[in-house]
Enzyme design. Structure first.
Site, PDB file in Angstrom:
ATOM      1  N   ASN A 166       0.817  -1.224   0.000  1.00 32.51           N
ATOM      2  CA  ASN A 166       0.000   0.000   0.000  1.00 32.51           C
ATOM      3  C   ASN A 166       0.850   1.274   0.000  1.00 32.51           C
ATOM      4  O   ASN A 166       1.926   1.299   0.584  1.00 32.51           O
ATOM      5  CB  ASN A 166      -0.910   0.052   1.239  1.00 32.51           C
ATOM      6  CG  ASN A 166      -2.064  -0.928   1.113  1.00 32.51           C
ATOM      7  OD1 ASN A 166      -2.169  -1.641   0.125  1.00 32.51           O
ATOM      8  ND2 ASN A 166      -2.904  -0.977   2.125  1.00 32.51           N
ATOM      9  N   VAL A 167       0.295   2.333  -0.605  1.00 34.53           N
ATOM     10  CA  VAL A 167       1.004   3.623  -0.653  1.00 34.53           C
ATOM     11  C   VAL A 167       1.517   4.023   0.734  1.00 34.53           C
ATOM     12  O   VAL A 167       2.654   4.452   0.898  1.00 34.53           O
ATOM     13  CB  VAL A 167       0.055   4.734  -1.168  1.00 34.53           C
ATOM     14  CG1 VAL A 167       0.717   6.093  -1.067  1.00 34.53           C
ATOM     15  CG2 VAL A 167      -0.362   4.459  -2.596  1.00 34.53           C
ATOM     16  N   LYS A 168       0.664   3.835   1.727  1.00 36.97           N
ATOM     17  CA  LYS A 168       0.990   4.273   3.099  1.00 36.97           C
ATOM     18  C   LYS A 168       2.271   3.625   3.609  1.00 36.97           C
ATOM     19  O   LYS A 168       3.052   4.240   4.324  1.00 36.97           O
ATOM     20  CB  LYS A 168      -0.197   3.915   4.002  1.00 36.97           C
ATOM     21  CG  LYS A 168      -0.287   4.767   5.237  1.00 36.97           C
ATOM     22  CD  LYS A 168      -1.629   4.572   5.909  1.00 36.97           C
ATOM     23  CE  LYS A 168      -1.621   3.235   6.623  1.00 36.97           C
ATOM     24  NZ  LYS A 168      -2.800   2.966   7.420  1.00 36.97           N
ATOM     25  N   GLY A 169       2.511   2.364   3.254  1.00 40.61           N
ATOM     26  CA  GLY A 169       3.752   1.695   3.634  1.00 40.61           C
ATOM     27  C   GLY A 169       3.824   1.284   5.087  1.00 40.61           C
ATOM     28  O   GLY A 169       2.799   0.999   5.719  1.00 40.61           O
ATOM     29  N   TRP A 170       5.031   1.315   5.638  1.00 40.76           N
ATOM     30  CA  TRP A 170       5.268   0.765   6.981  1.00 40.76           C
ATOM     31  C   TRP A 170       6.417   1.495   7.634  1.00 40.76           C
ATOM     32  O   TRP A 170       7.450   1.692   7.010  1.00 40.76           O
ATOM     33  CB  TRP A 170       5.574  -0.736   6.861  1.00 40.76           C
ATOM     34  CG  TRP A 170       5.661  -1.483   8.141  1.00 40.76           C
ATOM     35  CD1 TRP A 170       6.769  -2.119   8.637  1.00 40.76           C
ATOM     36  CD2 TRP A 170       4.609  -1.710   9.092  1.00 40.76           C
ATOM     37  NE1 TRP A 170       6.470  -2.730   9.829  1.00 40.76           N
ATOM     38  CE2 TRP A 170       5.166  -2.493  10.132  1.00 40.76           C
ATOM     39  CE3 TRP A 170       3.274  -1.326   9.160  1.00 40.76           C
ATOM     40  CZ2 TRP A 170       4.405  -2.898  11.239  1.00 40.76           C
ATOM     41  CZ3 TRP A 170       2.530  -1.717  10.259  1.00 40.76           C
ATOM     42  CH2 TRP A 170       3.094  -2.491  11.275  1.00 40.76           C
TER      43      TRP A 170
END
Ligand code: B12
Length: 261
Positions: free
Chosen positions: A138-142
């Site tokens: 996902n764009v949001k990432g980690w």
């Protein structure tokens, strides 16, 4: 003596490293487990005897907790007589340069131009734990590291949870995927191993294996396990998306260069 008035630490013999509790080489370990027996003195004695059978010396039950329904939980402190040769340990690592977002994009664009690396992700089998694969894709990432969807160089499709190997392979063909990213979080009865090995077999049976990079990940997976199962790479707990992005880009470019020579 050091400035704190303590004895200077003895040099560690890395060829025979033992567990460390209070003093170097004392072999102290702590172990926790449950037994299907009711809480009480007999249960604690059973835990001590079991620890001795594991080869542990002087086991002491530090904690026992009644789990109800005839089960007891234990924490046992004991001494292990065993050692390992740390100088002789080899753990396979992904081993490519760690690049940041901008460097990954630049490397891909310089070598591959506007073509996109096509990434297909899923959480397969009965596994419904999607947070890990979402963190990578996902764009949001980690942990402040943006996911693969945020890169210009990737075309990402995330199939979500409980995807069968058959559906994943069929989607790989339809999407013309360069890489399959498979998440396995549940490891009960080693279901992750059988499921991942079956995927490798299926890609071979479908004559797709040589065209695909196979990556797996999950908290109880490692690069070593991934290689054992026939994958190209494995990523464990704490992986951030740029590690995966860097691996994908560098490996696809290296393979393309090798194919040209
Ligand atoms: C949230 C959660 C759930 C949610 C999942 C919701 C969702 N949409 O994902 C729900 C409530 C549905 C759930 C259900 C179950 N769960 Co659960 N769950 C958890 C929990 C608390 C957190 C997992 C998580 O989200 N971690 C955060 C992510 C970001 O971490 P991660 O998965 O490790 O991912 C990172 C890396 O591993 C890696 N990574 C992961 N996948 C991939 C893939 C690739 C390609 C790459 C490159 C990297 C990568 O990158 C990620 C980022 O660093 C864990 C316990 C825990 N604290 O870990 C239990 C846990 C995983 N669950 C467990 C169990 C047993 C279950 C159930 C069977 C319970 C039950 N009896 O019903 C069901 C199974 C449902 C199913 N069919 O799968 C066990 C698994 C035990 C085992 N070893 O098999 C755990 C460990 C709890 C426990 N201690 O017992 N669960």
């Amino acid at each position: 003596m050091n400035p704190h008035g303590r004895q200077a630490a003895a040099p560690v013999d890395l060829s025979r490293v033992r567990a460390y509790g209070d003093t170097l080489d004392d072999g102290q370990v702590m172990l926790s487990f449950s037994l299907p027996v009711p809480y009480g003195d007999e249960a604690k004695e059973a835990a001590r005897q079991l620890a001795r059978q594991m080869g542990l010396l002087q086991p002491q039950v530090y904690h026992a907790h009644d789990l109800g329904e005839g089960f007891t939980y234990f924490t046992v402190y004991a001494r292990s007589p065993h050692s390992v040769d740390f100088t002789n340990i080899f753990v396979p690592k992904v081993g490519l340069a760690k690049l940041d977002h901008a460097a990954i994009e630049a490397l891909w664009q310089a070598t591959m131009g506007t073509r996109k690396l096509r990434v297909l992700g899923a959480c397969t089998g009965d596994d419904a734990h999607t947070v890990g694969i979402d963190a990578i894709l996902n764009v949001k990432g980690w942990r402040g590291d943006k996911g693969l969807e945020s890169y210009h160089c990737f075309e990402v499709r995330n199939l979500g949870a409980q995807v069968t190997n058959e559906a994943l392979v069929s989607a790989a063909r339809e999407f013309a995927a360069d890489a399959l990213l498979v998440s396995q979080v549940v490891t009960q009865k080693d279901c992750h191993r059988s499921n991942l090995a079956a995927l490798v077999d299926l890609t071979e049976a479908e004559d797709l294996r040589q065209d695909l990079l196979l990556l797996c990940g999950g908290p109880r997976l490692s690069h070593t396990v991934a290689l054992e199962l026939g994958f190209d790479a494995g990523f464990g707990a704490g992986t951030v998306p740029s590690e995966v992005a860097g691996f994908l880009v560098q490996t696809v470019i290296a393979r393309q260069a090798a194919a040209r020579t």
